[in-house]
Design a protein around this motif. Structure first.
Motif, mmCIF file in Angstrom:
data_model
loop_
_atom_site.group_PDB
_atom_site.id
_atom_site.type_symbol
_atom_site.label_atom_id
_atom_site.label_comp_id
_atom_site.label_asym_id
_atom_site.label_seq_id
_atom_site.Cartn_x
_atom_site.Cartn_y
_atom_site.Cartn_z
ATOM 1 N N UNK A 105 0.818 -1.216 0.000
ATOM 2 C CA UNK A 105 0.000 0.000 0.000
ATOM 3 C C UNK A 105 0.850 1.264 0.000
ATOM 4 N N UNK A 106 2.130 1.113 0.338
ATOM 5 C CA UNK A 106 3.019 2.284 0.363
ATOM 6 C C UNK A 106 3.130 2.929 -1.012
ATOM 7 N N UNK A 107 2.863 2.150 -2.081
ATOM 8 C CA UNK A 107 2.919 2.691 -3.438
ATOM 9 C C UNK A 107 1.568 3.318 -3.790
ATOM 10 N N UNK A 108 1.606 4.586 -4.154
ATOM 11 C CA UNK A 108 0.383 5.269 -4.567
ATOM 12 C C UNK A 108 0.596 5.884 -5.947
ATOM 13 N N UNK A 109 -0.480 5.981 -6.735
ATOM 14 C CA UNK A 109 -0.387 6.478 -8.108
ATOM 15 C C UNK A 109 -0.082 7.976 -8.105
ATOM 16 N N UNK A 110 1.001 8.352 -8.758
ATOM 17 C CA UNK A 110 1.374 9.763 -8.898
ATOM 18 C C UNK A 110 1.064 10.284 -10.304
ATOM 19 N N UNK A 111 1.169 9.396 -11.288
ATOM 20 C CA UNK A 111 0.888 9.788 -12.678
ATOM 21 C C UNK A 111 0.028 8.716 -13.326
ATOM 22 N N UNK A 112 -0.930 9.151 -14.109
ATOM 23 C CA UNK A 112 -1.821 8.212 -14.785
ATOM 24 C C UNK A 112 -2.084 8.749 -16.194
ATOM 25 N N UNK A 113 -1.356 8.223 -17.162
ATOM 26 C CA UNK A 113 -1.492 8.681 -18.544
ATOM 27 C C UNK A 113 -2.305 7.678 -19.350
ATOM 28 N N UNK A 115 -3.572 6.725 -23.232
ATOM 29 C CA UNK A 115 -3.416 6.942 -24.669
ATOM 30 C C UNK A 115 -4.300 5.926 -25.377
ATOM 31 N N UNK A 116 -5.508 6.338 -25.718
ATOM 32 C CA UNK A 116 -6.475 5.401 -26.273
ATOM 33 C C UNK A 116 -6.877 4.407 -25.196
ATOM 34 N N UNK A 117 -6.812 3.130 -25.496
ATOM 35 C CA UNK A 117 -7.123 2.124 -24.484
ATOM 36 C C UNK A 117 -5.874 1.698 -23.717
ATOM 37 N N UNK A 118 -4.732 2.299 -24.058
ATOM 38 C CA UNK A 118 -3.478 1.968 -23.401
ATOM 39 C C UNK A 118 -3.006 3.163 -22.582
ATOM 40 N N UNK A 119 -1.800 3.085 -22.065
ATOM 41 C CA UNK A 119 -1.266 4.184 -21.268
ATOM 42 C C UNK A 119 -0.301 3.660 -20.231
ATOM 43 N N UNK A 120 -0.104 4.449 -19.162
ATOM 44 C CA UNK A 120 0.829 4.030 -18.112
ATOM 45 C C UNK A 120 0.407 4.613 -16.769
ATOM 46 N N UNK A 136 2.848 -0.118 -17.722
ATOM 47 C CA UNK A 136 2.396 0.495 -18.981
ATOM 48 C C UNK A 136 1.977 -0.580 -19.975
ATOM 49 N N UNK A 137 1.191 -0.151 -20.960
ATOM 50 C CA UNK A 137 0.788 -1.049 -22.040
ATOM 51 C C UNK A 137 0.840 -0.273 -23.346
ATOM 52 N N UNK A 138 1.472 -0.877 -24.356
ATOM 53 C CA UNK A 138 1.668 -0.194 -25.628
ATOM 54 C C UNK A 138 1.395 -1.138 -26.794
ATOM 55 N N UNK A 192 -0.698 -8.176 -30.087
ATOM 56 C CA UNK A 192 -0.026 -7.037 -30.720
ATOM 57 C C UNK A 192 0.362 -5.965 -29.733
ATOM 58 N N UNK A 193 0.238 -6.239 -28.436
ATOM 59 C CA UNK A 193 0.605 -5.267 -27.403
ATOM 60 C C UNK A 193 1.678 -5.866 -26.477
ATOM 61 N N UNK A 194 2.218 -5.001 -25.643
ATOM 62 C CA UNK A 194 3.168 -5.449 -24.633
ATOM 63 C C UNK A 194 2.882 -4.678 -23.333
ATOM 64 N N UNK A 195 2.809 -5.393 -22.234
ATOM 65 C CA UNK A 195 2.659 -4.775 -20.914
ATOM 66 C C UNK A 195 4.020 -4.792 -20.235
ATOM 67 N N UNK A 196 4.393 -3.672 -19.675
ATOM 68 C CA UNK A 196 5.685 -3.536 -19.006
ATOM 69 C C UNK A 196 5.464 -3.231 -17.526
ATOM 70 N N UNK A 197 6.176 -3.945 -16.678
ATOM 71 C CA UNK A 197 6.155 -3.684 -15.235
ATOM 72 C C UNK A 197 7.596 -3.436 -14.803
ATOM 73 N N UNK A 198 7.877 -2.232 -14.309
ATOM 74 C CA UNK A 198 9.240 -1.869 -13.934
ATOM 75 C C UNK A 198 9.274 -1.369 -12.495
#
Length: 224
Positions: A105-113, A115-120, A136-138, A192-198
């Motif tokens: 829970x210590x992680x909270x969303x700071x940015x939410x972009x 782009x269509x049905x994708x984003x980060x 993210x998903x692209x 045709x997409x890729x999800x990235x977790x960093x």
């Protein structure tokens, strides 16, 4: 002529009386010291059962420099620290961008972009703000191997190590940065997409905590 019996000095009874008084005083002092110690121990034991709210209320009634106030402030700091640690270790769910997983829970969303049905989404750990989780998903421009982020890391084998993973029955690739304090990136192809977790940490003293968070995330990933 017979000798007269010795006459007891008049000061002898006085000396005995003084000894008795001295003994009584010593006993009273010892009992007082032991009583104070017992009271302090009992008070300290009682303080340990106080809640944070109770401690704050008691502090309002005490002189700031009093011994009990000092003890209560130390106990308050200890209890508030324990609450922060407990909150940091509590888990919540991330859902979206093609994946689900558990994270602290210590992680909270700071940015939410979006782009269509994708984003980060960028999540920052509230503890020190040195841990960063990005999901993210692209759209893939072509084959997975042609994805720019994958190609970049493969072009720097001295800076990244690579290994294959299977998550929810899907093949994924993990890169570990060797230059940063802590950096782990997972690429999950999904058609045709890729999800990235960093997950990364700028704090060299936070590597152990970041590794623990990452292991928990990976063990709970579900690919939609």
């Amino acid at each position: 002529m017979s000798a007269n019996p010795p006459v007891e000095s008049k000061s002898a009874p006085r000396r005995k009386k003084r000894r008795v008084v001295l003994v009584v005083l010593i006993l009273l002092i010892l009992s007082g010291v032991l009583g104070v110690r017992f009271f302090l121990r009992a008070s300290q034991s009682d303080m340990k059962t106080l809640s944070i709210e109770d401690i704050k209320e008691r502090l309002k009634e005490l002189a700031p420099d009093s011994e009990q106030a000092v003890q209560l402030r130390a106990l308050l700091e200890q209890q508030e620290g324990a609450v922060k640690v407990e909150a940091a270790s509590a888990q919540t769910m991330f859902e979206g961008l093609g994946v689900r997983f558990s994270h602290p829970q210590a992680y909270t969303v700071r940015e939410d972009k979006v782009e269509g049905e994708y984003g980060s989404k960028v999540l920052i750990a509230g503890i020190g703000g040195t841990r960063r989780l990005v999901v993210s998903r692209q759209e893939l421009p072509g084959a997975f191997d042609e994805h720019s982020a994958v190609r970049l890391r493969r072009s720097k084998p001295q800076a990244y190590s690579e290994r294959s993973l299977t998550l929810s029955g899907r093949q994924a690739v993990e890169f570990t940065g060797t230059d940063a304090a802590f950096e782990k990136v997972i690429f999950i192809p999904q058609g045709g997409q890729v999800t990235t977790i960093a997950l990364s940490s700028l704090d060299p003293f936070g590597i152990e905590a970041a590794q623990k968070d990452y292991e928990n995330i990976v063990s709970t990933i579900v690919v939609d």
